[in-house]
Design a protein around this motif. Structure first.
Motif, PDB file in Angstrom:
ATOM      1  N   ALA A  58       0.834  -1.205   0.000  1.00 39.92           N
ATOM      2  CA  ALA A  58       0.000   0.000   0.000  1.00 39.92           C
ATOM      3  C   ALA A  58       0.868   1.255   0.000  1.00 39.92           C
ATOM      4  O   ALA A  58       0.544   2.246  -0.663  1.00 39.92           O
ATOM      5  CB  ALA A  58      -0.927  -0.005   1.215  1.00 39.92           C
ATOM      6  N   LEU A 199      -5.529  -2.045  -1.461  1.00 39.43           N
ATOM      7  CA  LEU A 199      -4.421  -2.302  -0.539  1.00 39.43           C
ATOM      8  C   LEU A 199      -4.505  -1.412   0.695  1.00 39.43           C
ATOM      9  O   LEU A 199      -4.226  -1.856   1.815  1.00 39.43           O
ATOM     10  CB  LEU A 199      -3.092  -2.091  -1.258  1.00 39.43           C
ATOM     11  N   LEU A 200      -4.892  -0.145   0.499  1.00 33.94           N
ATOM     12  CA  LEU A 200      -5.032   0.754   1.652  1.00 33.94           C
ATOM     13  C   LEU A 200      -6.148   0.287   2.585  1.00 33.94           C
ATOM     14  O   LEU A 200      -5.984   0.277   3.808  1.00 33.94           O
ATOM     15  CB  LEU A 200      -5.315   2.175   1.160  1.00 33.94           C
TER      16      LEU A 200
END
Length: 334
Positions: A58, A199-200
């Protein structure tokens, strides 16, 4: 919510490059478990390895997320689903399974996802499926029975198998999400942006679950063992973050843009083969002849299930299969 295949041109000039990218993506993803298992055996908790992988990726993809900063307002549900299922759910279950069962077995169980998607289509959506698709499900289930050696009373750890099946179920949820934005045309969200925000979101979810402040950091300063050979733990982590996550997702996205989903799915099946071979060479994990044969049957069944044509009377394709990196592109840029 119907599950559809995306449409891509098989005659694009970049088809050769697409095959190379798809193969590279399969190789990158196939090496994730081989790099993660030594870290787990060295003392890191599986959830901590997942958090390090997702949070690191991320951070690398943060500039992409900033570039597509309007995306959370446009597609909040898609980003949340991607982060929870395709990133946090799949990775957490898969890495937890690795701590209990061989890499190849965990990945082959995860490859039940295309067959499970057809179960969703048939019994939840109540739509017809083709005979070829049904055959793929039967083959995948029979092959899995050989992989886990049911005749010996499940010679592998039962919880490990359940966790691997959980990874497959998370992939099913992501297959269902593949319909989001499929009718948007040029307004469809950029797949790289979806990966970055997924991803975050996954990192945020895993932070609450994995509690990274309790990570045994000295393990990363030491070494882990690959079949008896000492390797710097931080080097294995760098491989997991940069190669097995960032490069794997990005090359997967670019390959699907140049290939049809069916062709990309065929190459995706090599991930299980690559992971099994790498686990044999680098970790010393051996599968018996029935397990190897069963694994081949699982892959054949998954391929038939993911590439099956619609059943008569169904106006849309039955399902679209593939490994997680095909999903990452197909589900967001169908």
């Amino acid at each position: 919510m119907p599950v559809r295949t995306s449409v891509s041109s098989q005659d694009s000039p970049g088809k050769g490059a697409g095959l190379g990218l798809a193969l590279g993506s399969a190789l990158a993803f196939g090496g994730s478990g081989v790099a993660a298992k030594p870290l787990i055996e060295a003392g890191l908790d599986p959830l901590h390895v997942v958090w390090l992988r997702v949070a690191g990726a991320a951070l690398v993809m943060l500039p992409v997320a900033i570039r597509h900063r309007a995306l959370p307002r446009r597609r909040p549900a898609l980003l949340a689903g991607f982060g929870l299922l395709a990133v946090a759910g799949v990775q957490a279950c898969y890495f937890a399974a690795l701590s209990r069962i061989p890499v190849g077995v965990a990945l082959l169980v995860e490859y039940l996802a295309p067959a499970l998607v057809l179960g969703w289509v048939r019994f939840v959506q109540r739509r017809p499926v083709s005979r070829a698709a049904a055959l793929g499900v039967v083959l995948a289930a029979g092959g899995l029975a050989c992989v886990v050696e049911v005749w010996s009373g499940l010679s592998f750890d039962a919880l490990g198998l359940v966790l691997a099946l959980g990874a497959a179920c998370c992939q099913v949820g992501y297959f269902v999400l593949s319909d989001q934005g499929s009718d948007a045309g040029e307004a469809a969200p950029d797949p790289l942006g979806v990966i970055a925000y997924g991803l975050l979101v996954g990192a945020a979810v895993l932070t609450a679950v994995a509690r990274p402040w309790s990570i045994d950091w000295p393990v990363l300063a030491g070494s882990a063992r690959l079949n008896g050979t000492a390797v710097p733990a931080v080097a294995l982590l760098a491989w997991i973050v940069l190669v097995a996550t960032v490069i794997a997702y990005v090359t997967g996205v670019l390959s699907v843009r140049r290939l049809s989903p069916q062709v990309a799915g065929v190459v995706a099946c090599l991930e299980a083969v690559i992971a099994t071979v790498l686990a044999w060479v680098l970790l010393g994990e051996h599968l018996s002849a029935p397990q190897v044969a069963g694994g081949a049957v699982v892959l054949v069944g998954a391929f038939i299930a993911q590439s099956a044509t619609p059943a008569e009377g169904s106006s849309t394709p039955v399902a679209s299969g593939g490994a997680e990196r095909e999903l990452s592109a197909r589900g967001t840029a169908a």
